[in-house]
Motif scaffolding. Structure first.
Motif, PDB file in Angstrom:
ATOM      1  N   PRO A  17       0.825  -1.215   0.000  1.00 28.78           N
ATOM      2  CA  PRO A  17       0.000   0.000   0.000  1.00 28.78           C
ATOM      3  C   PRO A  17       0.853   1.257   0.000  1.00 28.78           C
ATOM      4  CG  PRO A  17      -0.541  -1.469   1.833  1.00 28.78           C
ATOM      5  CD  PRO A  17       0.715  -1.969   1.230  1.00 28.78           C
ATOM      6  N   GLU A  18       2.117   1.122   0.343  1.00 27.96           N
ATOM      7  CA  GLU A  18       2.953   2.305   0.520  1.00 27.96           C
ATOM      8  C   GLU A  18       3.904   2.551  -0.645  1.00 27.96           C
ATOM      9  OE1 GLU A  18       4.956   1.695   4.205  1.00 27.96           O
ATOM     10  OE2 GLU A  18       3.246   2.294   5.399  1.00 27.96           O
ATOM     11  N   VAL A  19       3.740   1.798  -1.736  1.00 24.49           N
ATOM     12  CA  VAL A  19       4.710   1.909  -2.819  1.00 24.49           C
ATOM     13  C   VAL A  19       4.329   3.005  -3.814  1.00 24.49           C
ATOM     14  CG1 VAL A  19       5.603   0.703  -4.858  1.00 24.49           C
ATOM     15  CG2 VAL A  19       5.541  -0.460  -2.643  1.00 24.49           C
ATOM     16  N   ALA A  20       5.321   3.797  -4.217  1.00 29.99           N
ATOM     17  CA  ALA A  20       5.128   4.757  -5.311  1.00 29.99           C
ATOM     18  C   ALA A  20       5.467   4.035  -6.614  1.00 29.99           C
ATOM     19  CB  ALA A  20       6.034   5.970  -5.116  1.00 29.99           C
ATOM     20  N   TRP A  21       4.550   4.106  -7.569  1.00 29.35           N
ATOM     21  CA  TRP A  21       4.705   3.334  -8.808  1.00 29.35           C
ATOM     22  C   TRP A  21       5.051   4.208 -10.003  1.00 29.35           C
ATOM     23  CZ3 TRP A  21       5.098  -1.706  -8.278  1.00 29.35           C
ATOM     24  CH2 TRP A  21       4.465  -2.346  -7.203  1.00 29.35           C
ATOM     25  N   VAL A  22       6.097   3.818 -10.705  1.00 25.05           N
ATOM     26  CA  VAL A  22       6.438   4.470 -11.973  1.00 25.05           C
ATOM     27  C   VAL A  22       5.749   3.689 -13.086  1.00 25.05           C
ATOM     28  CG1 VAL A  22       8.285   4.997 -13.608  1.00 25.05           C
ATOM     29  CG2 VAL A  22       8.678   5.288 -11.160  1.00 25.05           C
ATOM     30  N   THR A  23       4.964   4.387 -13.894  1.00 25.79           N
ATOM     31  CA  THR A  23       4.228   3.707 -14.968  1.00 25.79           C
ATOM     32  C   THR A  23       4.645   4.164 -16.351  1.00 25.79           C
ATOM     33  OG1 THR A  23       2.508   5.373 -14.835  1.00 25.79           O
ATOM     34  CG2 THR A  23       2.178   3.358 -13.535  1.00 25.79           C
ATOM     35  N   HIS A  24       5.328   5.328 -16.412  1.00 25.06           N
ATOM     36  CA  HIS A  24       5.718   5.867 -17.710  1.00 25.06           C
ATOM     37  C   HIS A  24       7.192   6.268 -17.713  1.00 25.06           C
ATOM     38  CE1 HIS A  24       1.374   6.189 -17.971  1.00 25.06           C
ATOM     39  NE2 HIS A  24       1.484   6.380 -19.281  1.00 25.06           N
ATOM     40  N   GLY A  25       7.877   5.918 -18.810  1.00 25.47           N
ATOM     41  CA  GLY A  25       9.235   6.392 -19.027  1.00 25.47           C
ATOM     42  C   GLY A  25       9.201   7.305 -20.231  1.00 25.47           C
ATOM     43  N   GLY A  26       9.411   8.594 -20.000  1.00 25.90           N
ATOM     44  CA  GLY A  26       9.221   9.549 -21.083  1.00 25.90           C
ATOM     45  C   GLY A  26       7.757   9.524 -21.507  1.00 25.90           C
ATOM     46  N   ASP A  27       7.501   9.399 -22.799  1.00 27.68           N
ATOM     47  CA  ASP A  27       6.122   9.412 -23.285  1.00 27.68           C
ATOM     48  C   ASP A  27       5.507   8.022 -23.344  1.00 27.68           C
ATOM     49  OD1 ASP A  27       6.258  12.127 -23.597  1.00 27.68           O
ATOM     50  OD2 ASP A  27       7.043  11.995 -25.646  1.00 27.68           O
ATOM     51  N   GLU A  28       6.321   7.023 -23.062  1.00 30.23           N
ATOM     52  CA  GLU A  28       5.798   5.668 -23.230  1.00 30.23           C
ATOM     53  C   GLU A  28       5.349   5.014 -21.935  1.00 30.23           C
ATOM     54  OE1 GLU A  28       8.190   2.966 -25.548  1.00 30.23           O
ATOM     55  OE2 GLU A  28       8.652   4.589 -26.953  1.00 30.23           O
ATOM     56  N   GLU A  29       4.242   4.307 -22.037  1.00 26.22           N
ATOM     57  CA  GLU A  29       3.773   3.549 -20.888  1.00 26.22           C
ATOM     58  C   GLU A  29       4.641   2.291 -20.766  1.00 26.22           C
ATOM     59  OE1 GLU A  29      -0.397   2.935 -20.679  1.00 26.22           O
ATOM     60  OE2 GLU A  29      -0.252   1.817 -18.797  1.00 26.22           O
ATOM     61  N   LEU A  30       5.068   1.985 -19.550  1.00 35.14           N
ATOM     62  CA  LEU A  30       5.914   0.812 -19.348  1.00 35.14           C
ATOM     63  C   LEU A  30       5.085  -0.468 -19.446  1.00 35.14           C
ATOM     64  CD1 LEU A  30       7.978   2.049 -16.269  1.00 35.14           C
ATOM     65  CD2 LEU A  30       8.508   2.296 -18.702  1.00 35.14           C
ATOM     66  N   GLU A  31       5.727  -1.533 -19.909  1.00 38.10           N
ATOM     67  CA  GLU A  31       5.020  -2.803 -20.002  1.00 38.10           C
ATOM     68  C   GLU A  31       4.665  -3.331 -18.617  1.00 38.10           C
ATOM     69  OE1 GLU A  31       6.991  -5.713 -22.434  1.00 38.10           O
ATOM     70  OE2 GLU A  31       7.360  -4.206 -23.994  1.00 38.10           O
ATOM     71  N   GLU A  32       5.587  -3.121 -17.691  1.00 39.40           N
ATOM     72  CA  GLU A  32       5.336  -3.562 -16.315  1.00 39.40           C
ATOM     73  C   GLU A  32       5.642  -2.387 -15.410  1.00 39.40           C
ATOM     74  OE1 GLU A  32       7.966  -6.645 -15.040  1.00 39.40           O
ATOM     75  OE2 GLU A  32       7.002  -6.862 -13.090  1.00 39.40           O
ATOM     76  N   ARG A  33       4.772  -2.119 -14.458  1.00 41.57           N
ATOM     77  CA  ARG A  33       5.057  -0.958 -13.630  1.00 41.57           C
ATOM     78  C   ARG A  33       6.208  -1.259 -12.670  1.00 41.57           C
ATOM     79  NH1 ARG A  33       0.128   0.119  -9.389  1.00 41.57           N
ATOM     80  NH2 ARG A  33       0.188  -1.933  -8.373  1.00 41.57           N
TER      81      ARG A  33
END
Lengths: 499, 499
Positions: free
Chosen positions: A90-106
């Protein structure tokens, strides 16, 4: 005292507002633009660097090497160790995008690095000769706390060290867990002058996946306990999940035992609270960025001579170490012309400098100095300059000891025994500090207390007033019954409100 | 040499594979689970800690204080400085979720901290007395590179320092920019023994928003140039955008001038490439975690005596400093019993230890040592032990100097002048290194060259072979025309392939 410098509330009456003002006005930290994050200002950073250097020297001299592990952890990697994810998800900050692209896996911003360091160790270890393997990193970690954050005490991003070790035997892992806890104790007690209580966390409150968790607890002036460091014996749990194995002397494959241990910038929060008073910070000399401040007091007609005398005194303090090898005294001359001596006194008191040296025309004429200790406000006028310089290290040591002893007395006065649930509740209701009680080991008995007051078992002490010579103390005789349920007691437990 | 230890390719013929093998086999770093990120292993971390300490001492003694700024920057905050976003946006890793909740505004993982530190400075600065304000942080940053990443040279997360300063006058900002560049030069040349070229970046290649960008370039053995550090004079551009203002002596509000400057773990990549050879790393003594390794050579029947002699030699090397204040020699005794001397020689050569001391029964009997230098493989047998100990510091200094001079010669040999576009192209085509040419200052002339070969202007040198005494060198006489367009030349420019 000017409004800008002065702490406008009483520490006893409003410790929370007091803390906020000290952090801000002493220049330790400020809130960052992103909620729950902080900027550690130079004065606060010097405290962290001092704590870091103190602990780092200890671990490096006992076989630990520093490394650096990545900030990012793939979600599936983090999930490999289910217990961790359960504890932290519940406490994790998630990166979902690198630059303009959505990552395949967060990707997670690391909340801790077990799931990265465990496979690293699995990779590095081949033979029993590679053991024990000990790595540590000094790094930032992120826990997306929903609750109120406070600089140092609870922030979404904080700085810490996390040490991770792998061992051939459980005994070696036990020793490691205790060695690091004792080194934390040295940092907290000897460097920061804060007495502490060492022990286990209750079974249900240990680090997820650990065999047992040890903690170093210190009592704050508001009566709450704060956990300043933890050291976990992880058994073979992580080693099995991540296949941390070694070939023993008979060429058989064996599973390692691992440990982990951490100390964070939260320690600075404890330092501020433990020693501060209504005038601001009070810093023990060992950790103080400036140990001595020289404040010249002059009129226009004697400015030049007084400044010259002050500069000499400052120079002599800096070089008062017996030999160039010895660490010299950290001293500052406050030669600002646009500030009055009174303003300077207040400012350095606010910043907690342990010793103030005042030099004016009288001191100059008599070849003396006037000193004021920050810890007890003791003022000594007209001290012979040479005698002062000869004794300056002793004076600083004495301040360090006095600050520790003051808190040690406070801690001892605030451990109260209770023999029944009602007595526990009444004691917590009436007093600050720890309630020491016999406990059967069942979470339900702790819950019964917790349901009625906001206090819980913060530590199961090893043995009173002594460092743990060994962790094999579970046979310690507890003659009596659990204060809550009346069944046979297993251990002594300390209830307290906590941070 | 065992396959595990040996570098299996020629550095000249396959520098890329050579680099990968050295990084891996010398235990410097390894790829992390998340693409483009790395784990810095203890041996690599020791190099970074050494570089960090070296530079940190320099900046702290010239008025810089360390602080720590948050990892996270709100998107709207990052956008405040449009030039930065333009420069960095495609490379930003975005946090969109905290725990289970989607954030209202997405948050950048810092690619650099101008947009956080600029408002901090605006907040801290009131009066001209607060200037210059100088802060630095040692931190991790993230740039979501799309291109191929390589440990140290180009990674999505890397460690660096970023210094930021604010000044009352442009002259003071100019001086600051140059002071930090010179301190980088000291790190690169004196500590890492790598010669360098200092100068400006072309106008179109400067840091977004900067008035000018200075760079320290070093020539790698593959003929490419690498930027080891940059120092930017930011003019009033950032100060205006973030209202970094001060009250001058006449109580008038003025806008500050700011600078920023950074050095990263990329420097380790340059160190590896610059000095390494077919046997692995070669480390200059100044930065080498282990400067001297003692390898005992024994049979079963003399093991005890040889080991005792080796331990004595090791002890004496460690204490060879004239006084306890002086830094002692970093020495290791390789007493592993399960490895042959030959294996050990190879391993320490791979790890680049500057000096190897061999002691066997002959040395023991004659009270001598045999030494082998890593830089030039020079072997000296039967050196008198006492004479060796007396001279060990000189030997290490000599290794440091030789390593520097070797590269200095290489650099000088590989700066070739060209007077026409065809000559530039031919020179780049035929040779490694820099092509020095007169340039009019127009990007289009650089583009003409760039379109035909993968080389660009990497630096506009201040003045040949000298530190910049001042940056006011734009009047430097350039007698001639731009090699490309034939118009009046403005400066000397160095074309090169680069990292």
């Amino acid at each position: 005292m000017s409004q800008e410098l002065g702490i406008t509330v009483d520490k006893q009456q409003d410790p929370s507002e007091w803390y906020t003002q000290v952090v801000k006005k002493a220049g330790l930290a400020k809130y960052a633009d992103v909620k729950g994050c902080m900027i550690i200002k130079p004065y606060g950073m010097k405290l962290w660097e001092s704590i870091k250097e103190n602990f780092n020297t200890k671990i490096e001299s006992t076989g630990v090497e520093n490394a650096y592990f990545p900030l990012f952890i793939r979600e599936s990697q983090l999930e490999k160790e289910e217990d961790i994810v359960e504890g932290f998800d519940p406490e994790v900050a998630w990166v979902t995008h690198g630059g303009d692209e959505e990552l395949e896996e967060r990707i997670a911003v690391r909340p801790t690095s077990e799931s990265v360091i465990a496979p690293y160790m699995a990779d590095e270890i081949r033979s029993h000769r590679d053991l024990p393997l000990r790595v540590n990193q000094w790094a930032n970690v992120v826990r997306w706390e929903a609750t109120d954050t406070r600089p140092f005490l609870r922030t979404r991003e904080f700085l810490w060290q996390e040490g991770h070790t792998a061992h051939a035997t459980e005994e070696s892992a036990d020793e490691e867990t205790m060695l690091r806890l004792e080194q934390y104790q040295e940092v907290i007690e000897d460097h920061l002058a804060i007495p502490s209580i060492l022990g286990y966390k209750p079974e249900h409150d240990k680090f997820p996946g650990a065999k047992y968790t040890t903690t170093i607890e210190t009592l704050m002036p508001d009566g709450k306990s704060i956990q300043s460091g933890t050291s976990h014996q992880l058994g073979q749990h992580f080693a099995e999940a991540f296949e941390i194995e070694f070939e023993d002397e008979d060429s058989e494959t064996q599973t390692c035992y691992t440990t982990s241990w951490g100390l964070s910038t939260r320690t600075i929060g404890a330092l501020i609270m433990a020693h501060g008073d209504d005038d601001g910070l009070r810093l023990p000399p060992s950790v103080a960025p400036t140990q001595v401040v020289v404040v010249p007091i002059f009129q226009e007609d004697n400015q030049e001579e007084v400044m010259e005398y002050a500069e000499n005194v400052k120079h002599q303090i800096a070089h008062s170490a017996g030999c160039a090898c010895e660490e010299s005294v950290r001293v500052k001359l406050d030669d600002r012309e646009h500030r009055t001596p009174g303003y300077k006194f207040n400012e350095w008191e606010l910043k907690g400098v342990p010793l103030r040296v005042e030099v004016g025309p009288n001191e100059m004429e008599d070849d003396t100095v006037t000193t004021v200790r920050r810890d007890n406000q003791e003022k000594e006028m007209g001290r012979d300059r040479k005698e002062f310089l000869r004794n300056i290290k002793n004076t600083l040591d004495d301040i360090q000891d006095s600050m520790y002893n003051e808190l040690k007395d406070y801690q001892e006065e605030n451990i109260r025994e209770a023999d029944s649930k009602n007595e526990i509740l009444a004691t917590i209701g009436k007093n600050r500090g720890y309630v020491k009680t016999r406990w059967c080991g069942k979470e339900s008995c702790e819950e019964e207390v917790k349901d009625e007051v906001s206090a819980e078992i913060v530590v199961l002490p090893f043995q009173e007033d002594s460092k743990p010579a060994t962790i094999q103390d579970s046979d310690e005789e507890i003659d009596g019954e659990c204060a809550v349920c009346g069944e046979d007691a297993e251990r002594w437990a300390y209830f307290a409100k906590n941070y």
